[in-house]
Design a protein around this motif. Sequence first.
Motif, PDB file in Angstrom:
ATOM      1  N   LEU A   1     -36.771  35.208 -46.981  1.00 45.92           N
ATOM      2  CA  LEU A   1     -37.667  35.869 -47.927  1.00 45.92           C
ATOM      3  C   LEU A   1     -38.031  34.944 -49.074  1.00 45.92           C
ATOM      4  O   LEU A   1     -39.188  34.863 -49.482  1.00 45.92           O
ATOM      5  CB  LEU A   1     -37.007  37.138 -48.472  1.00 45.92           C
ATOM      6  N   ALA A   2     -37.033  34.234 -49.569  1.00 42.87           N
ATOM      7  CA  ALA A   2     -37.294  33.322 -50.686  1.00 42.87           C
ATOM      8  C   ALA A   2     -38.270  32.237 -50.240  1.00 42.87           C
ATOM      9  O   ALA A   2     -39.122  31.794 -51.006  1.00 42.87           O
ATOM     10  CB  ALA A   2     -35.987  32.699 -51.154  1.00 42.87           C
TER      11      ALA A   2
ATOM     12  N   VAL B   1     -32.120  36.434 -47.199  1.00 42.96           N
ATOM     13  CA  VAL B   1     -32.467  36.001 -48.546  1.00 42.96           C
ATOM     14  C   VAL B   1     -33.214  34.669 -48.466  1.00 42.96           C
ATOM     15  O   VAL B   1     -34.236  34.476 -49.124  1.00 42.96           O
ATOM     16  CB  VAL B   1     -31.201  35.819 -49.415  1.00 42.96           C
TER      17      VAL B   1
ATOM     18  N   LEU C   1     -40.533  32.516 -47.878  1.00 39.60           N
ATOM     19  CA  LEU C   1     -41.847  33.113 -47.670  1.00 39.60           C
ATOM     20  C   LEU C   1     -42.539  33.446 -48.992  1.00 39.60           C
ATOM     21  O   LEU C   1     -43.770  33.427 -49.075  1.00 39.60           O
ATOM     22  CB  LEU C   1     -41.668  34.392 -46.854  1.00 39.60           C
ATOM     23  N   ALA C   2     -41.759  33.753 -49.982  1.00 41.44           N
ATOM     24  CA  ALA C   2     -42.317  34.160 -51.277  1.00 41.44           C
ATOM     25  C   ALA C   2     -42.892  33.017 -52.090  1.00 41.44           C
ATOM     26  O   ALA C   2     -42.530  32.814 -53.240  1.00 41.44           O
ATOM     27  CB  ALA C   2     -41.241  34.882 -52.067  1.00 41.44           C
ATOM     28  N   SER C   3     -43.803  32.300 -51.527  1.00 38.51           N
ATOM     29  CA  SER C   3     -44.411  31.181 -52.229  1.00 38.51           C
ATOM     30  C   SER C   3     -45.822  30.938 -51.732  1.00 38.51           C
ATOM     31  O   SER C   3     -46.052  30.746 -50.547  1.00 38.51           O
ATOM     32  CB  SER C   3     -43.572  29.930 -52.001  1.00 38.51           C
ATOM     33  N   PRO C   4     -46.782  30.963 -52.627  1.00 43.03           N
ATOM     34  CA  PRO C   4     -48.167  30.744 -52.264  1.00 43.03           C
ATOM     35  C   PRO C   4     -48.344  29.486 -51.418  1.00 43.03           C
ATOM     36  O   PRO C   4     -49.021  29.506 -50.384  1.00 43.03           O
ATOM     37  CB  PRO C   4     -48.858  30.635 -53.619  1.00 43.03           C
ATOM     38  N   HIS C   5     -47.735  28.408 -51.842  1.00 45.82           N
ATOM     39  CA  HIS C   5     -47.894  27.172 -51.094  1.00 45.82           C
ATOM     40  C   HIS C   5     -47.380  27.303 -49.672  1.00 45.82           C
ATOM     41  O   HIS C   5     -48.050  26.938 -48.718  1.00 45.82           O
ATOM     42  CB  HIS C   5     -47.155  26.038 -51.799  1.00 45.82           C
ATOM     43  N   ARG C   6     -46.178  27.823 -49.585  1.00 41.47           N
ATOM     44  CA  ARG C   6     -45.608  27.947 -48.245  1.00 41.47           C
ATOM     45  C   ARG C   6     -46.392  28.921 -47.394  1.00 41.47           C
ATOM     46  O   ARG C   6     -46.536  28.746 -46.188  1.00 41.47           O
ATOM     47  CB  ARG C   6     -44.146  28.386 -48.356  1.00 41.47           C
ATOM     48  N   MET C   7     -46.934  29.936 -48.006  1.00 43.65           N
ATOM     49  CA  MET C   7     -47.732  30.893 -47.246  1.00 43.65           C
ATOM     50  C   MET C   7     -48.962  30.187 -46.688  1.00 43.65           C
ATOM     51  O   MET C   7     -49.331  30.379 -45.540  1.00 43.65           O
ATOM     52  CB  MET C   7     -48.192  32.016 -48.170  1.00 43.65           C
TER      53      MET C   7
END
Lengths: 117, 117
Positions: free
Chosen positions: A13-14, A10, A16-22
């Motif tokens: 995934l949480a 969790v 990774l689920a971010s434009p900035h962090r990507m």
Amino acid sequence: MAELTGDELVRVLATLASPHRMRVLAALSTGRHYVSALARDLGISRALLQVHLKKLERAGLVSAELELSEDGKAMKYYQVNAFALQLTPQSVAAAAKTLTNDAADGPDRGAQQNGDS
Amino acid sequence: MAELTGDELVRVLATLASPHRMRVLAALSTGRHYVSALARDLGISRALLQVHLKKLERAGLVSAELELSEDGKAMKYYQVNAFALQLTPQSVAAAAKTLTNDAADGPDRGAQQNGDS
DNA sequence: AGCACCTGCCAATAATCATTTGCGGGTAGC
DNA sequence: GCTACCCGCAAATGATTATTGGCAGGTGCT
């Protein structure tokens, strides 16, 4: 890092689920960078980047090292940690069975007490 | 569903990054269930489950069908959609390049696909 | 000294999400 | 009619998060 517990998954995934962090991850995937440069590069404030980097680090996706540049300045270099997650209904279902948090849902704060340095 | 755009990936990951949704997926991975039964099963309210199911559906992870039970009641059956995502620094970096949202970060609000101008 | 660059952290604000509660509609059966 | 089961939706609230801005410390150069 083959098997992750539900809670860890969790968190990953949480994270990774971010434009900035990507984008941060994308930038770092081309090599190590130090905070300030990375912030300029991505066009975001250092403070903001720090927060995201910290999350990425906590999820185990990146790691950092504080080094001294030749001219004596302290620079913190970040780099991506290799990882490979296979997401399928089965893998998710399996992880779900190891979830400890049985009520909360949101981005879990998690973790039971752990000293977490 | 091999290649997802950055935005889609963000949505899928954000959707998966939730204990409740993970459990829902786990429950559904054993077969189809209708909303009310699933809610009782998971010990959560129907309203809450609906929200999560809707998100899962929007991310394309599950699908539903409204059927009429023999005794005339309308039952909505949900089932998991097969999927397989490989997450690696490279795949994430690649997805990052296709991100449209260049400022916002949080749970995406939906891309403002600029209608151009 | 003053400027430029590096790091880290915290308080405040805005924006977002998660969850509850209550209501609406429908069919079947006592 | 009343109860039990199914479905869906919306407003309200509480809890988290994301992001900014300021301030702290340090080194080196002019």
